[in-house]
Design an enzyme around this catalytic site. Structure first.
Site, PDB file in Angstrom:
ATOM      1  CG  ASN A  14      -2.030  -1.013   1.105  1.00 53.91           C
ATOM      2  OD1 ASN A  14      -2.923  -0.885   0.283  1.00 53.91           O
ATOM      3  ND2 ASN A  14      -1.967  -2.052   1.926  1.00 53.91           N
ATOM      4  CB  THR A  15       3.336   2.557   2.252  1.00 57.34           C
ATOM      5  OG1 THR A  15       2.218   2.528   3.152  1.00 57.34           O
ATOM      6  CG2 THR A  15       4.104   3.852   2.450  1.00 57.34           C
ATOM      7  CG  ASP A 103       0.096  -8.786   1.932  1.00 63.44           C
ATOM      8  OD1 ASP A 103      -0.893  -9.499   1.639  1.00 63.44           O
ATOM      9  OD2 ASP A 103       0.016  -7.827   2.739  1.00 63.44           O
ATOM     10  NE  ARG A 104      -3.088 -12.969   5.998  1.00 60.24           N
ATOM     11  CZ  ARG A 104      -4.259 -13.496   6.389  1.00 60.24           C
ATOM     12  NH1 ARG A 104      -5.389 -13.104   5.798  1.00 60.24           N
ATOM     13  NH2 ARG A 104      -4.287 -14.406   7.332  1.00 60.24           N
ATOM     14  CG  ASP A 123       3.955  -7.682   6.533  1.00 56.69           C
ATOM     15  OD1 ASP A 123       4.478  -6.580   6.766  1.00 56.69           O
ATOM     16  OD2 ASP A 123       3.854  -8.166   5.391  1.00 56.69           O
ATOM     17  CB  THR A 180      -2.093  17.641  22.210  1.00 55.40           C
ATOM     18  OG1 THR A 180      -2.782  18.420  23.183  1.00 55.40           O
ATOM     19  CG2 THR A 180      -3.100  16.771  21.460  1.00 55.40           C
TER      20      THR A 180
END
Length: 256
Positions: A14-15, A103-104, A123, A180
């Site tokens: 995804n990234t 991926d899995r 992962d 914060t």
């Protein structure tokens, strides 16, 4: 005699999307090249790999919108995809096999032939997946949970005033935040580490034994320093699984 060239491995997450070369099912670790997945295009891929030679490609993709682009980028070169059919005995009996992410599948392939069973692959990407491989080897199933980025974005997106914060590192000093932003970083990190520990504990309880736990993904190294239940870190584990898939799929390239 025809020169035997390496296989190109593609790990499209995804990234980030990683590229590496493998020969004989073994990953060549000397060079891994990376593109942001959001920047994937035929031109970008060809430019990145302009000086690499390979004779076939094995792709692991969890991003449907990138699959077509990647396939087009390697037009004219034999391409195969990571899939459970490459190791049917390993995935036999798993009822959700058609829904299993590539991926899995790659992660399971990477640890299937190791002497450590049961093994859990953790992962740590956009989501966190826990995949269990038992003796046989046999894929037993897994767990999917939110990753650090998802936790941080949820705090911001589901509240009116909390800002977006960068995630990925343990609190530098005090756990109790003085601002914060510090409080949010601590909260996200502690929630993430606690989730990983509790998930591994629950898996061990269900298996009746403590599994060997391998961490991979973008947050693996930082997490392993804080989570003693993780036995080792292998940041290239998914690529190793893709290399294994490439070796298993070599029969599909016969005569190419």
């Amino acid at each position: 005699m025809k020169q035997i060239l390496p296989t190109l491995l593609v790990d499209n997450s995804n990234t980030r999307t990683k590229f590496a070369l493998a020969a004989g099912g073994q990953l060549g670790e000397a060079c891994v090249r990376t593109l942001a997945t959001a920047e994937i295009s035929c031109a970008a891929v060809k430019h990145l790999l302009r000086d690499w030679e390979y004779e076939r490609v094995c792709i692991c993709s969890v991003v449907p919108t990138a699959r077509k682009t990647l396939h087009e980028a390697f037009y004219g070169t034999p391409v195969t995809w990571v899939r459970t059919e490459l190791a049917p005995d390993l995935f036999a009996g798993y009822p959700g096999v058609e829904t299993l992410g590539e991926d899995r599948i790659a992660n399971v392939l990477a640890v299937a032939d190791t002497p450590f069973h049961p093994t859990v692959v953790v992962d740590m990407g956009t989501a966190v997946t826990f995949d269990v491989v038992c003796a046989g080897p046999r894929f037993a199933g897994g767990i999917i949970a939110p990753g650090l980025r998802m936790m941080a974005e949820a705090l911001h997106g589901c509240t009116a005033q909390l800002p977006i914060v960068e995630e990925g590192e343990a609190p530098a000093a005090a756990v109790v935040g003085g601002t914060t932003e510090e409080a949010m970083r601590s909260g996200v990190w502690l929630a993430f580490c606690g989730m990983v520990r509790e998930t591994l504990r629950a898996i061990a309880q269900e298996l009746g034994t403590r599994p060997h736990a391998v961490a991979t993904g973008g947050n693996a190294a930082a997490a392993a320093a804080c989570i003693r239940e993780l036995d080792c870190v292998d940041e290239l584990l998914t690529l190793r699984g893709i290399a294994r898939a490439a070796a298993l799929s070599s029969r599909f390239f016969a005569g190419s």
